[in-house]
Scaffold this motif. Structure first.
Motif, PDB file in Angstrom:
ATOM      1  N   UNK A 211       0.720  -1.263  -0.240  1.00 41.44           N
ATOM      2  CA  UNK A 211      -0.025  -0.008   0.115  1.00 41.44           C
ATOM      3  C   UNK A 211       0.977   1.391   0.104  1.00 41.44           C
ATOM      4  N   UNK A 212       1.882   1.191   0.618  1.00 36.49           N
ATOM      5  CA  UNK A 212       3.091   2.279   0.621  1.00 36.49           C
ATOM      6  C   UNK A 212       3.390   2.657  -0.600  1.00 36.49           C
ATOM      7  N   UNK A 213       3.731   1.746  -1.499  1.00 35.67           N
ATOM      8  CA  UNK A 213       4.283   1.836  -2.783  1.00 35.67           C
ATOM      9  C   UNK A 213       3.133   2.562  -3.653  1.00 35.67           C
ATOM     10  N   UNK A 214       1.997   1.891  -3.599  1.00 32.62           N
ATOM     11  CA  UNK A 214       0.985   2.289  -4.463  1.00 32.62           C
ATOM     12  C   UNK A 214       0.606   3.840  -4.159  1.00 32.62           C
ATOM     13  N   UNK A 215       0.756   4.149  -2.810  1.00 31.75           N
ATOM     14  CA  UNK A 215       0.237   5.617  -2.379  1.00 31.75           C
ATOM     15  C   UNK A 215       1.369   6.558  -3.060  1.00 31.75           C
ATOM     16  N   UNK A 216       2.649   6.027  -3.118  1.00 30.97           N
ATOM     17  CA  UNK A 216       3.848   6.943  -3.543  1.00 30.97           C
ATOM     18  C   UNK A 216       3.421   7.080  -5.150  1.00 30.97           C
TER      19      UNK A 216
END
Length: 241
Positions: A211-216
């Motif tokens: 999710x962190x990568x998606x948000x970035x």
């Protein structure tokens, strides 16, 4: 002479007893061997019962509000209902229909929509999801928004999806923030919403690496639609508590 006769008689008596023992054999003696294999002694019923596996049936306790909300936020609510062998159907329906508890309205609606532990009724399931959304349950708002965004069970309606996801995102629901920004990046919604949406997602604490990568990636895409000064302003501002 008399003593000699008595001795002869005694010897004869001993001989007679010896012959009698020889003719009768071992059948005249008590049986001293162990029990026969084909005739075992009866087992102790109590001992047999103790050795048998014992699996008591335990009643499943109804979920507390906090427990159910945690399951919903982790998307584990349907798996939990199945793991509990569908024992709580009546309790869940009662809390959804009679008590109108939003978490249970959402759970019951999701069960109906996908036929989990109950006959599938997608129309009634969506109805209960709307009931929960109207009471402000973030998960219900997000799921309905996602359904309208992708045309799941309902006709696709991106504008309605934006409204639902924005409402859920404003309540701090991470999945809604991600989906909301995704729709803005695709060109839906209003440019006036970019700054707020960027701020909500930028200031989110995201432990999950995926999710962190998606948000970035979403933030980079949304930033390209915004003036650089506005992006810098959001990044330099103090996060809201």
């Amino acid at each position: 002479m008399r003593l000699h006769v008595n001795l002869i008689g005694l010897v004869g008596l001993l001989v007679s007893f010896s012959c009698l023992a020889a003719t009768t054999g071992s059948s005249a003696l008590p049986n001293m061997s162990g029990p026969e294999v084909n005739s075992p002694e009866p087992a102790d019923p109590k001992s047999a019962q103790d050795d048998a596996p014992y699996k008591p049936l335990q009643a499943v306790q109804i979920y507390s509000q906090d427990e159910l909300l945690d399951l919903i936020n982790k998307n584990q609510h349907l798996a939990r209902v199945k793991a509990d062998r569908c024992q709580l159907n009546q309790d869940i329906e009662l809390r959804a229909e009679k008590l109108e508890l939003p978490a249970y309205q959402f759970l019951w609606g999701d069960m109906l929509a996908w036929g989990v532990c109950v006959p599938r009724d997608a129309k009634l399931g969506i109805h209960y999801m709307w009931q929960a959304a109207q009471q402000g349950l973030p998960a219900a708002l997000e799921q309905l928004g996602r359904y309208y965004a992708h045309g799941t069970l309902v006709q696709a309606n991106p504008e309605r999806a934006v409204q639902l996801l924005r409402e859920s995102a404003s309540l701090g629901f991470l999945k809604a923030k991600l989906e909301y920004v995704n729709l803005l990046v695709q060109g839906y919604g209003s440019p006036y919403d970019y700054k707020q949406a960027y701020q909500w997602l930028y200031n989110s604490i995201i432990a999950d690496k995926k999710q962190h990568k998606q948000a970035t990636m979403l933030l980079l895409s949304l930033a390209q639609k915004m003036p650089p000064g506005v992006v810098a302003q959001v990044q330099d501002s103090r996060p809201e508590p």
